[in-house]
Scaffold this active site. Structure first.
Site, mmCIF file in Angstrom:
data_model
loop_
_atom_site.group_PDB
_atom_site.id
_atom_site.type_symbol
_atom_site.label_atom_id
_atom_site.label_comp_id
_atom_site.label_asym_id
_atom_site.label_seq_id
_atom_site.Cartn_x
_atom_site.Cartn_y
_atom_site.Cartn_z
ATOM 1 N N GLY A 185 0.646 -1.043 -0.291
ATOM 2 C CA GLY A 185 -0.428 0.074 0.027
ATOM 3 C C GLY A 185 0.605 0.778 -0.364
ATOM 4 N N GLY A 186 0.168 2.142 0.118
ATOM 5 C CA GLY A 186 1.364 3.722 0.709
ATOM 6 C C GLY A 186 2.341 3.534 1.087
ATOM 7 N N GLY A 420 22.576 13.520 -29.396
ATOM 8 C CA GLY A 420 22.099 13.502 -28.563
ATOM 9 C C GLY A 420 23.033 12.701 -27.825
ATOM 10 C CB ALA A 421 23.515 9.400 -26.780
#
Ligand code: HXC
Length: 530
Positions: A185-186, A420-421
């Site tokens: 859960g949380g 770009g890499a």
């Protein structure tokens, strides 16, 4: 005697005053002993599951005899004359790891399944506040059924207090989560807010909604281990940073990690006399890495050659394996290494690798750990799926993290570095302090074949012998724009080095930069891409 009886032993005032101080001390010892020991049957149940108890875990984690417990006697009043068990299901305190102070809390599954009630939460809040005040790492050992159902919404508020502190402490002290049981859960959001999450196969489980709820909502059938076991989070979701077969190996590595980190953001990592000479050359590197950019090799072997004694701690070893992120020592100093991995999808950058790299760069920068980037990258991964999943956003996160980093930054281009890499992998243009390249480097906008296909499309279409023309044009392009001295001639690379000197050169570069002072413009904070 049950734990709820221990504390309530009523001592009438007359008896209390008749007793000597030594009597009270003896009584204290007895109560303390029983509180520490806890319920023996519950201990047996924990052991039967192959799990250590909270205290056994702390003993393994911390230096012998170093643990100072706080809030041992804290517990919840369950009525006018009744109270719950001591500790309220979590052991909190401080100790040392390799002689350095750490704060820790360990949830005790033997008490209410380690579930988090009001007092339990308040103890965790206190130890977190102490860790922040003392500027020391916080280690959370999670083993809990989640919010204590009987305490209603106050239990949920307890989690809120943990999350808020996790965020306040982020980038101030190292925060380590160790999952040694359920974390559902949380509750799973606290580990996700910390710097490192450790998990153990068949022991740790993390999920927001469990198998039963999933079955009801989506109809899918899945086991706990398949849904949120250690391996799945290590290899598929990227939630687990480290994964182990047993608790002892896990806790040993937490100790190793602590030895590599500073205590807080004002400190530097401890410098360690490793005994591995800073001027040790690495002649094997020239054999390890083939000059042909299409032939793969294992970048981890390169890191092994360069790092002190070949030792490094790989972060997210099983996730986004096309980018290796590791902590290591170079000349005794901790460094963060990012390296493209040519044996996994040719070392291409994709969404997962960008996320992994970005978080690692941020962590290193927050804790003053210099960055060493080893580049051999063909580019970003092409594909509709990657584009639609947001490679632009995620690639930008890696770019943002590098651009924002003020620690010493050294780039080494081993072989190919395209497009770009190349820029994103800590090129000089985005702020690397020093950039070196091997003499087999190929730094270019794109590979020669692709480049020729774009620039000479018309000429190739009209040619009598397009294959011959293509080969010629590729050779010309490579010679003119991709030769190993093209970038160094333009100051984009500071030196071309013999691969055997890589370790020596990087250690010297980090020495040169050791007094680097960040030059930051005032702002509240940036707005990094999600
Ligand atoms: C109170 C709990 C508890 C809980 C377990 N126990 N979880 N008590 N609140 N959340 C108790 C059990 O009643 C039992 O008590 C003891 O702990 C051991 O539990 P077992 O079920 O016997 O152990 P096991 O078979 O190993 O199963 C462990 C488990 C299961 C998978 C965790 O107990 C379970 O499903 N618990 C409920 C989980 C849950 O729904 N939690 C709330 C989630 S919501 P006795 O007295 O019999 O020994 C949540 C929200 C957080 O956490 C949100 C934050 C923002």
């Amino acid at each position: 005697m049950t734990m709820s009886e221990q504390p309530s032993d009523p001592v009438p005032d007359s008896a209390r005053h008749a007793a000597t101080t030594r009597d009270h001390v003896r009584r204290l010892r007895g109560i303390r002993e029983r509180a520490i020991q806890g319920d023996e049957l519950a201990t047996e149940r924990q052991h039967a599951k192959g799990k250590l108890t909270a205290r056994e875990r702390l003993e393994h984690l911390l230096d012998d005899g170093s643990f100072t417990e706080i809030d041992l006697f804290r517990r919840r009043a369950t009525g006018p004359d009744a109270a719950g068990p001591f500790t309220d299901g979590v052991v909190t305190g401080a100790g040392t790891v390799h002689g350095r102070r750490v704060f820790a809390y360990a949830q005790d599954f033997r008490v209410f399944g380690g579930s988090l009630g009001e007092e339990h939460a308040a103890k965790i809040h206190k130890v977190m506040d102490l860790a922040i005040a003392a500027g020391a790492p916080l280690i959370a050992l999670n083993d809990s059924g989640g919010a204590r159902i009987q305490e209603g919404v106050t239990a949920l508020a307890g989690y809120g207090g943990i999350f808020r502190r996790n965020v306040r402490a982020s980038g101030v002290i190292p925060q380590i989560s160790i999952i040694l049981g359920p974390c559902a859960g949380g509750a799973a959001y606290s580990p996700a807010l910390t710097d490192f999450t450790f998990m153990v196969r068949e022991t740790s489980h993390m999920f927001i909604t469990g198998p039963d709820v999933i079955k009801t909502v989506t109809g899918e059938s899945v086991t706990h281990e398949e849904l949120g076991g250690a391996q799945v989070h290590a290899a598929t979701s990227g939630v687990a940073t480290f994964v182990y077969d047993d608790e002892a190996a896990c806790l040993d590595d937490v100790r190793y990690l602590i030895s590599l980190l500073p205590s807080n953001n004002h400190d530097l990592s401890p410098v360690c006399e490793t005994g591995d000479p800073p001027d040790r050359r690495c002649p094997r590197l020239a054999d390890l890495v083939p000059a042909n950019p299409k032939i793969p090799y294992d970048i981890r072997e390169v890191i092994t050659e360069i790092a002190d004694h070949g030792e490094f701690l790989e972060v997210h070893e099983h996730w986004a394996r096309n980018l290796v992120c590791a902590l290591a020592r170079l000349g005794g100093r901790t460094v963060g290494i990012l390296a493209n991995q040519p044996v996994v999808r040719a070392g291409v950058l994709d969404i997962d690798a960008s996320q992994k790299g970005a978080r690692f760069v941020q962590m290193c920068d927050a804790f003053s750990i210099p960055l060493v980037t080893l580049v051999d990258v063909p580019g970003f991964l092409p594909g509709v799926d990657q584009e639609h999943q947001g490679i632009i956003r995620h690639g930008a996160r890696l770019l943002y993290a590098y651009c924002d980093a003020t620690v010493p930054r050294v780039q080494v281009i081993l072989r190919k570095a395209y497009g770009g890499a190349y820029i994103v992998m800590d090129s000089r243009s985005i702020g690397a302090d020093l950039s070196f390249a091997w003499p087999i480097n190929e730094i270019a906008v794109m590979g020669a074949e692709a480049a020729v296909g774009v620039i000479y499309r018309k000429e190739l279409a009209a040619a009598d012998d397009p294959d011959r023309l293509r080969s010629q044009l590729i050779a010309d392009y490579t010679e003119e724009l991709m030769h190993p001295y093209y970038a160094p001639e333009r100051g984009l690379v500071d030196d071309v080095i013999d691969p055997a000197d890589t370790r020596v050169v990087v250690i010297r570069a980090l020495d040169l930069l050791s007094e680097k002072r960040p030059d930051l413009m005032p702002r509240k904070h940036g707005n990094p891409p999600a």
